[in-house]
Design a protein around this motif. Structure first.
Motif, PDB file in Angstrom:
ATOM      1  N   TYR A 106       4.919  35.383  16.375  1.00 33.17           N
ATOM      2  CA  TYR A 106       5.425  34.764  15.147  1.00 33.17           C
ATOM      3  C   TYR A 106       6.049  33.398  15.441  1.00 33.17           C
ATOM      4  CZ  TYR A 106       7.315  34.554  10.433  1.00 33.17           C
ATOM      5  OH  TYR A 106       7.583  34.183   9.137  1.00 33.17           O
ATOM      6  N   ARG A 107       6.747  33.280  16.558  1.00 36.52           N
ATOM      7  CA  ARG A 107       7.363  32.001  16.947  1.00 36.52           C
ATOM      8  C   ARG A 107       6.301  30.902  17.043  1.00 36.52           C
ATOM      9  NH1 ARG A 107       9.959  33.738  21.047  1.00 36.52           N
ATOM     10  NH2 ARG A 107      11.926  34.003  19.942  1.00 36.52           N
ATOM     11  N   TRP A 112       4.035  31.237  12.961  1.00 34.41           N
ATOM     12  CA  TRP A 112       4.634  31.692  11.705  1.00 34.41           C
ATOM     13  C   TRP A 112       4.074  30.968  10.479  1.00 34.41           C
ATOM     14  CZ3 TRP A 112       7.544  28.602   8.471  1.00 34.41           C
ATOM     15  CH2 TRP A 112       8.046  27.412   9.010  1.00 34.41           C
ATOM     16  N   ARG A 113       3.649  29.729  10.621  1.00 32.04           N
ATOM     17  CA  ARG A 113       3.092  28.996   9.468  1.00 32.04           C
ATOM     18  C   ARG A 113       1.747  29.565   9.024  1.00 32.04           C
ATOM     19  NH1 ARG A 113       5.689  25.256  12.587  1.00 32.04           N
ATOM     20  NH2 ARG A 113       7.277  24.005  11.524  1.00 32.04           N
ATOM     21  N   ASP A 123       1.302  35.043   6.256  1.00 30.32           N
ATOM     22  CA  ASP A 123       1.810  35.153   4.890  1.00 30.32           C
ATOM     23  C   ASP A 123       2.702  36.368   4.692  1.00 30.32           C
ATOM     24  OD1 ASP A 123       0.313  32.877   3.865  1.00 30.32           O
ATOM     25  OD2 ASP A 123      -1.466  34.132   4.143  1.00 30.32           O
ATOM     26  N   ARG A 174      13.502  36.148  11.015  1.00 32.12           N
ATOM     27  CA  ARG A 174      14.269  35.367  10.027  1.00 32.12           C
ATOM     28  C   ARG A 174      14.912  34.147  10.673  1.00 32.12           C
ATOM     29  NH1 ARG A 174      17.556  38.102   5.468  1.00 32.12           N
ATOM     30  NH2 ARG A 174      17.388  35.977   4.734  1.00 32.12           N
ATOM     31  N   ILE A 189      13.497  32.424  12.953  1.00 32.29           N
ATOM     32  CA  ILE A 189      12.362  31.484  13.060  1.00 32.29           C
ATOM     33  C   ILE A 189      12.015  30.923  11.687  1.00 32.29           C
ATOM     34  CG2 ILE A 189       9.905  31.306  13.633  1.00 32.29           C
ATOM     35  CD1 ILE A 189      10.472  33.672  15.671  1.00 32.29           C
ATOM     36  N   ASN A 190      11.956  31.796  10.689  1.00 37.04           N
ATOM     37  CA  ASN A 190      11.578  31.417   9.321  1.00 37.04           C
ATOM     38  C   ASN A 190      12.408  32.244   8.341  1.00 37.04           C
ATOM     39  OD1 ASN A 190      10.337  30.826   6.878  1.00 37.04           O
ATOM     40  ND2 ASN A 190       8.528  32.066   7.303  1.00 37.04           N
ATOM     41  N   ALA A 226      12.404  32.467   5.341  1.00 40.78           N
ATOM     42  CA  ALA A 226      11.636  32.931   4.177  1.00 40.78           C
ATOM     43  C   ALA A 226      10.543  33.941   4.560  1.00 40.78           C
ATOM     44  CB  ALA A 226      11.013  31.736   3.459  1.00 40.78           C
ATOM     45  N   VAL A 227      10.612  34.526   5.761  1.00 44.06           N
ATOM     46  CA  VAL A 227       9.593  35.480   6.191  1.00 44.06           C
ATOM     47  C   VAL A 227       9.482  36.621   5.180  1.00 44.06           C
ATOM     48  CG1 VAL A 227      11.196  36.791   7.675  1.00 44.06           C
ATOM     49  CG2 VAL A 227       8.739  36.890   8.122  1.00 44.06           C
TER      50      VAL A 227
END
Length: 191
Positions: A111-112, A115-116, A119, A140, A142-143, A145-146
């Protein structure tokens, strides 16, 4: 009766063979038995039998709900190979692009870097080393909004509810039911 220094072993468990074969099909009945087990939490046994012809006709006449398909990119995180594969097959059949990770550490590393391109994450609650809560927290960071759907072979508990309160999108029980997984994924993607 005391053993006086002798080692006593319990007789072999006849269910132990199920650990080797988590899915057993009875071909003449076109059914299946699935076993889901987590150390310290117990086991869930599911027996699938095809409906009787009358029930099948009744169900079909009542109008079946449509499965929700999509093209989103989903990351499946589960330490049980049979569960990962089942989820992968279902989601690919529904049109999704799927990546699988065998544990929380592998998932956070993936994910690191990617992540982009993800979805939605389908995340097992109970895994060795890095469980669902810690994996969710790392993702979370990292992002923030995961989008995560929690999964477990057990009913929703206080830990799962706490993660939902912290922002996970939904909870889905194992073994997965196609219609429920389809619905939860669609809900998670809508936000």
């Amino acid at each position: 009766m005391p053993t006086h220094g002798r080692t006593h072993q319990a007789p072999p468990c006849p269910l132990r063979a199920l650990r080797i074969s988590p899915k057993i099909e009875h071909r003449s009945h076109k059914g299946a038995i699935c076993v889901y087990s987590e150390v310290g939490h117990g086991s869930t046994f599911c027996i699938y039998l095809p409906p009787a012809e009358e029930a099948r006709k009744e169900h079909d006449a009542s109008g079946r709900s449509e499965l929700i398909t999509g093209t989103a990119r989903i990351l499946i995180v589960d330490d049980e190979e049979v569960v990962r594969e089942l989820a992968r097959v279902i989601l690919v059949e529904l049109g999704y692009s799927v990546t699988v990770c065998k544990d929380g550490k592998e998932a956070v590393d993936y994910y690191r870097m990617s992540w982009r391109e993800i979805d939605l994450v389908l995340l097992d609650m109970v895994m060795p080393e890095l469980g669902g809560r810690d994996t969710f927290a790392a993702m979370r960071r990292i992002n923030p909004a995961v989008r995560v759907i929690l999964s477990s072979g057990y009913s929703i508990n206080s830990e799962a509810q706490s993660i939902l309160d912290d922002g996970a999108m939904a909870f889905v029980g194992k073994p997965f039911r196609i219609a429920e997984l389809s619905d939860k994924v669609a809900h998670g993607l809508r936000g």
